[in-house]
Write a protein that holds these residues in place. Structure first.
Motif, short mmCIF file in Angstrom:
data_model
loop_
_atom_site.label_atom_id
_atom_site.label_comp_id
_atom_site.label_asym_id
_atom_site.label_seq_id
_atom_site.Cartn_x
_atom_site.Cartn_y
_atom_site.Cartn_z
N SER A 122 -8.68 -1.57 -8.57
CA SER A 122 -7.31 -1.24 -8.97
C SER A 122 -7.12 -1.38 -10.47
O SER A 122 -6.50 -0.54 -11.12
CB SER A 122 -6.32 -2.15 -8.23
OG SER A 122 -6.39 -1.95 -6.84
N GLY B 101 -7.95 0.72 -3.89
CA GLY B 101 -8.12 -0.64 -4.38
C GLY B 101 -7.04 -1.57 -3.88
O GLY B 101 -7.32 -2.69 -3.42
N VAL B 102 -5.79 -1.13 -3.93
CA VAL B 102 -4.69 -1.95 -3.42
C VAL B 102 -4.85 -2.21 -1.93
O VAL B 102 -4.63 -3.32 -1.45
CB VAL B 102 -3.34 -1.27 -3.72
CG1 VAL B 102 -2.21 -1.97 -2.97
CG2 VAL B 102 -3.05 -1.27 -5.21
N GLY C 278 -6.71 3.96 -7.10
CA GLY C 278 -5.84 2.80 -7.15
C GLY C 278 -5.27 2.44 -5.79
O GLY C 278 -5.17 1.26 -5.43
N TRP D 245 -7.60 8.97 -10.21
CA TRP D 245 -7.45 7.53 -10.42
C TRP D 245 -6.28 6.96 -9.61
O TRP D 245 -6.30 5.80 -9.20
CB TRP D 245 -7.27 7.23 -11.90
CG TRP D 245 -8.56 7.29 -12.65
CD1 TRP D 245 -8.92 8.18 -13.61
CD2 TRP D 245 -9.70 6.43 -12.47
NE1 TRP D 245 -10.20 7.94 -14.05
CE2 TRP D 245 -10.70 6.87 -13.38
CE3 TRP D 245 -9.97 5.34 -11.65
CZ2 TRP D 245 -11.94 6.25 -13.47
CZ3 TRP D 245 -11.21 4.72 -11.74
CH2 TRP D 245 -12.18 5.18 -12.64
N GLY E 207 -11.36 -5.08 -4.47
CA GLY E 207 -10.17 -4.24 -4.58
C GLY E 207 -9.41 -4.49 -5.87
O GLY E 207 -8.90 -3.55 -6.49
N ALA F 248 -8.65 1.50 -12.20
CA ALA F 248 -7.81 2.70 -12.09
C ALA F 248 -6.63 2.64 -13.06
O ALA F 248 -6.29 3.64 -13.71
CB ALA F 248 -7.31 2.85 -10.65
N LEU G 199 0.85 -0.06 -9.89
CA LEU G 199 -0.16 -0.71 -9.05
C LEU G 199 -0.29 -2.20 -9.34
O LEU G 199 -0.82 -2.96 -8.52
CB LEU G 199 -1.52 -0.03 -9.26
CG LEU G 199 -1.63 1.45 -8.87
CD1 LEU G 199 -3.02 1.97 -9.20
CD2 LEU G 199 -1.34 1.62 -7.39
N LEU H 128 -0.75 -6.09 -6.70
CA LEU H 128 -1.83 -7.01 -7.06
C LEU H 128 -1.28 -8.39 -7.38
O LEU H 128 -1.84 -9.41 -6.96
CB LEU H 128 -2.61 -6.46 -8.26
CG LEU H 128 -3.27 -5.09 -8.07
CD1 LEU H 128 -4.08 -4.72 -9.31
CD2 LEU H 128 -4.15 -5.07 -6.83
N THR I 146 0.82 -1.20 0.00
CA THR I 146 0.00 0.00 0.00
C THR I 146 0.86 1.26 0.00
O THR I 146 0.54 2.25 -0.66
CB THR I 146 -0.94 0.00 1.22
OG1 THR I 146 -1.72 -1.20 1.21
CG2 THR I 146 -1.89 1.19 1.17
N ALA J 90 2.09 1.77 -3.40
CA ALA J 90 1.02 2.17 -4.31
C ALA J 90 0.79 3.68 -4.31
O ALA J 90 0.07 4.19 -5.18
CB ALA J 90 -0.27 1.45 -3.94
#
Length: 318
Positions: free
Chosen positions: A289, A146-147, A143, A139, A285, A292, A260, A264, A111, A114
């Motif tokens: 991500s 999302g991460v 992101g 975005w 998530g 994004a 990003l 993931l 995170t 990110a």
């Protein structure tokens, strides 16, 4: 290619128009996809407590191989520029990355990393004199959320040194990426040579530090040797040739969002190889991500861009 520009010249704002076709976003994305394996390799195969040594082995051999392949050395001011970029993108980033990976749960480290697209978006306004883009800032923030949904869990304990290392690593590489876009590549220099300059400079920066701080290298068994080989050849040489080719050819805010992909991939590998579980929140998530990342590859709509004030001349920061 800039209209009327010959092959092997540099276009506006440092954009390279080098020989051949520049890598697209899909090819550049292979770099952060590969970097997503770093956390699993570091925690499962490498000896702990030697982040400088790990960074050194990832950088210097790969850089020397790239120089041997390209047989191209910097000239003039590029000796200094290559050294600066090598320290930011490699020499500082690698050991800080390994420190964060060793001292923090993977989710926290991922995170923090990110946040890099947000830092790049801000630096692009300062260093590149690009107008503010709410599109890429927005975005980038999406992101990070999302991460966070994918990788953060109840075990996400915070370690002060680890958090500082993660943030410093993200900030250093964000500045390195932005300066790479600012300076572009010299005429006629391909991405292999460009990556080799930086990997070698970063490795040489780490060489005396490793000896002074960590002393003798750790014992390396077969698993560790395989891990170092993977991180050096694939995560170092191949990935950075693709990455620096993309950074100099693609919009800086768009390519930064590709970072990003790394956390993931780390989360997916953790589920596949380490028995970690992904639930509804994690899958949501992942979707956020990826959305994004995809949206960040599109041109920012006109309404989301704030133009540069007329009082600030372009090209001030060279």
């Amino acid at each position: 290619m800039t209209p009327g520009s010959p092959r092997g010249t540099v276009g506006p704002a440092g954009s390279p128009v080098s020989r051949g076709h520049p890598p697209g976003a899909a090819l550049t994305a292979l770099a952060p996809l590969t970097w997503g394996t770093t956390y699993v390799v570091t925690t499962e195969f490498l000896p702990h407590g030697h982040p400088l040594f790990a960074g050194l082995l990832r950088a210097l051999p790969a850089g020397l191989i790239a120089l041997a392949i390209s047989r191209t050395l910097p000239r003039g001011s590029w000796w200094g520029k290559a050294a600066v970029l090598g320290v930011l993108n490699i020499g500082l980033f690698f050991p800080l990355l390994f420190v964060a990976a060793e001292r923090l749960p993977g989710g926290v480290a991922a995170t923090l990393a990110a946040a890099q697209p947000l830092l790049v978006a801000v630096l692009a306004m300062v260093v590149l004199r690009q107008g503010a883009s709410a599109w890429h800032l927005g975005w980038g923030a999406v992101g990070v959320v999302g991460v966070g949904l994918v990788v953060l869990g109840p075990e996400a304990a915070l370690d002060t040194v680890g958090v500082a290392a993660g943030l410093a690593g993200a900030a250093g590489m964000a500045l390195g990426v932005t300066l790479t876009k600012r300076w572009g590549r010299p005429p006629g220099v391909g991405p292999t040579a460009f990556a080799g300059w930086q990997l070698t400079a970063g490795g040489l920066f780490l060489l005396p530090l490793t000896a002074l701080v960590e002393g003798p290298p750790p014992a390396i068994d077969t698993a560790a040797a395989a891990g170092y080989l993977w991180l050096g050849l694939v995560g170092g040489l191949v990935a950075y040739v693709l990455w620096f080719g993309g950074v100099t050819a693609l919009p800086v805010n768009s390519v930064a969002l590709l970072v990003l992909l790394s956390p993931l991939v780390a989360a997916v590998l953790g589920a596949a190889l380490l028995g970690e579980t992904l639930g509804v929140v994690q899958y949501a998530g992942l979707a956020i991500s990826l959305a994004a990342i995809g949206a960040g590859q599109l041109p920012a709509p006109a309404f989301s861009r704030r133009p540069i004030p007329p009082s600030v001349p372009e090209g001030t920061f060279r």
